[in-house]
Enzyme design. Sequence first.
Site, PDB file in Angstrom:
ATOM      1  N   TYR A 135      25.676 127.775  38.211  1.00  0.00           N
ATOM      2  CA  TYR A 135      25.189 127.892  36.826  1.00  0.00           C
ATOM      3  C   TYR A 135      26.367 128.092  35.878  1.00  0.00           C
ATOM      4  CZ  TYR A 135      22.130 129.323  32.956  1.00  0.00           C
ATOM      5  OH  TYR A 135      21.463 129.397  31.752  1.00  0.00           O
ATOM      6  N   SER A 164      25.293 128.244  27.599  1.00  0.00           N
ATOM      7  CA  SER A 164      24.868 129.627  27.857  1.00  0.00           C
ATOM      8  C   SER A 164      26.056 130.545  27.621  1.00  0.00           C
ATOM      9  CB  SER A 164      24.407 129.773  29.311  1.00  0.00           C
ATOM     10  OG  SER A 164      24.181 131.131  29.629  1.00  0.00           O
TER      11      SER A 164
HETATM   12  N1  NAD Z   1      16.396 132.060  29.149  1.00  0.00           N
HETATM   13  C1  NAD Z   1      17.650 132.481  29.054  1.00  0.00           C
HETATM   14  O1  NAD Z   1      17.923 133.696  29.129  1.00  0.00           O
HETATM   15  C2  NAD Z   1      18.765 131.487  28.847  1.00  0.00           C
HETATM   16  C3  NAD Z   1      20.026 131.974  28.486  1.00  0.00           C
HETATM   17  C4  NAD Z   1      21.065 131.066  28.268  1.00  0.00           C
HETATM   18  C5  NAD Z   1      20.832 129.715  28.396  1.00  0.00           C
HETATM   19  N2  NAD Z   1      19.587 129.276  28.762  1.00  0.00           N
HETATM   20  C6  NAD Z   1      19.407 127.817  28.876  1.00  0.00           C
HETATM   21  O2  NAD Z   1      18.380 127.402  27.979  1.00  0.00           O
HETATM   22  C7  NAD Z   1      17.806 126.177  28.447  1.00  0.00           C
HETATM   23  C8  NAD Z   1      16.293 126.273  28.377  1.00  0.00           C
HETATM   24  O3  NAD Z   1      15.817 127.229  29.310  1.00  0.00           O
HETATM   25  P1  NAD Z   1      14.617 128.209  28.970  1.00  0.00           P
HETATM   26  O4  NAD Z   1      15.191 129.530  28.689  1.00  0.00           O
HETATM   27  O5  NAD Z   1      13.728 127.591  27.964  1.00  0.00           O
HETATM   28  O6  NAD Z   1      13.897 128.303  30.406  1.00  0.00           O
HETATM   29  P2  NAD Z   1      12.544 127.625  30.953  1.00  0.00           P
HETATM   30  O7  NAD Z   1      12.635 127.728  32.429  1.00  0.00           O
HETATM   31  O8  NAD Z   1      11.364 128.191  30.279  1.00  0.00           O
HETATM   32  O9  NAD Z   1      12.657 126.113  30.477  1.00  0.00           O
HETATM   33  C9  NAD Z   1      13.448 125.152  31.134  1.00  0.00           C
HETATM   34  C10 NAD Z   1      12.691 123.840  31.116  1.00  0.00           C
HETATM   35  O10 NAD Z   1      13.520 122.832  31.739  1.00  0.00           O
HETATM   36  C11 NAD Z   1      12.713 122.115  32.672  1.00  0.00           C
HETATM   37  N3  NAD Z   1      13.548 121.552  33.724  1.00  0.00           N
HETATM   38  C12 NAD Z   1      14.207 122.220  34.701  1.00  0.00           C
HETATM   39  N4  NAD Z   1      14.830 121.364  35.508  1.00  0.00           N
HETATM   40  C13 NAD Z   1      14.572 120.116  35.034  1.00  0.00           C
HETATM   41  C14 NAD Z   1      14.950 118.816  35.445  1.00  0.00           C
HETATM   42  N5  NAD Z   1      15.687 118.631  36.547  1.00  0.00           N
HETATM   43  N6  NAD Z   1      14.534 117.758  34.715  1.00  0.00           N
HETATM   44  C15 NAD Z   1      13.749 117.941  33.618  1.00  0.00           C
HETATM   45  N7  NAD Z   1      13.348 119.156  33.183  1.00  0.00           N
HETATM   46  C16 NAD Z   1      13.763 120.235  33.888  1.00  0.00           C
HETATM   47  C17 NAD Z   1      11.734 123.157  33.207  1.00  0.00           C
HETATM   48  O11 NAD Z   1      10.611 122.576  33.836  1.00  0.00           O
HETATM   49  C18 NAD Z   1      11.390 123.936  31.933  1.00  0.00           C
HETATM   50  O12 NAD Z   1      10.322 123.354  31.244  1.00  0.00           O
HETATM   51  C19 NAD Z   1      18.369 125.973  29.848  1.00  0.00           C
HETATM   52  O13 NAD Z   1      19.421 125.022  29.792  1.00  0.00           O
HETATM   53  C20 NAD Z   1      18.928 127.327  30.210  1.00  0.00           C
HETATM   54  O14 NAD Z   1      19.956 127.252  31.158  1.00  0.00           O
HETATM   55  C21 NAD Z   1      18.561 130.127  28.979  1.00  0.00           C
END
Ligand code: NAD
Length: 287
Positions: free
Chosen positions: A171, A150
């Site tokens: 985080y 991130s």
């Molecule tokens: N959305 C943003 O703004 C953003 C920004 C930077 C980084 N990220 C990173 O991107 C990645 C994907 O997130 P996203 O944006 O798609 O959000 P999201 O919440 O839509 O998807 C995350 C997925 O991970 C699954 N998950 C969470 N904990 C889990 C666990 N313990 N075991 C298995 N699955 C698990 C959730 O059920 C969900 O399906 C993450 O690592 C997040 O930190 C997101």
Amino acid sequence: MGRVQDKVVFITGAARGQGRAHALRLAQEGADIIAVDICEDIASNAYPLSRQTDLDETARLVEKLGRRIVARKADVRDAAALKAAVAEGVSELGKLDAVVANAGISPLGHQQSAQAFIDAVTVDFIGVVHAVEAALPYLPDGASIVATGSLAGLATATTDNPALGPGGTGYSFAKRNVASFVHDLAMVLSPRRIRVNAVHPGNCNTDMLNSDIMYRAFRPDLDNPTREDAMSSFPATSAMGNPYIEPEDVADSVLFLVSDESRWVTGMQHRVDSGGYVKKRPQQPAF
Ligand SMILES: NC(=O)c1ccc[n+]([C@@H]2O[C@H](COP(=O)([O-])OP(=O)(O)OC[C@H]3O[C@@H](n4cnc5c(N)ncnc54)[C@H](O)[C@@H]3O)[C@@H](O)[C@H]2O)c1
């Protein structure tokens, strides 16, 4: 021929959001998928995580593209469950070529206990290590490992803000460690030409961003901010004026990193952050 024709890719957090986008983009380009997701909530995380129906929908969409998928409910904090899911996937699909360690939570909130710190670290960092650990016995020379970090792991004054509570600190800690892990693991695996890279999204238009707790993080001046309220503040983390990127924008980078087009690219911190990192002009290397 697709850009990842007949590769088998293991993706964590594949039920929705970026993980689903990665599964579909890779399947479009010829890959078969081993998908896991928790399909239940984690108490410290204020917004709901996926459900089994979300993972089923990812599976349906991959199959609609004419590719195979083995989808299992598994928590990335549970190393044994990930190993079992990968073993089943490899036995059904025949091999494993790449890992996309994407699952993540964002347990923000100033009222959270220290458990939120632990949850962020165990899901967002240890979960990445577990995904690699589960895959490593099967990965051939020349394989690809991609971990989702991130912007929050590369720049300070993001989720490490004390107002966002222990989960915010966790985080940032976790994502910093993803960057560092990728860097050092790239060196360790380079004799086998296994590439290890990170993608670092900025704001991304998924359920993680579109949550009340995130609206509060972006609009601390309001008691109950809405998405509309947050929209004016989302561009603060971008140099380009956009509020967020789409999951498919990250998926295009993941596709490149999984494909042989990036066969000599390793140890890279690949930002998909609309210039959020350069806007903050960090003075030190990020890890
Ligand atoms: N959305 C943003 O703004 C953003 C920004 C930077 C980084 N990220 C990173 O991107 C990645 C994907 O997130 P996203 O944006 O798609 O959000 P999201 O919440 O839509 O998807 C995350 C997925 O991970 C699954 N998950 C969470 N904990 C889990 C666990 N313990 N075991 C298995 N699955 C698990 C959730 O059920 C969900 O399906 C993450 O690592 C997040 O930190 C997101």
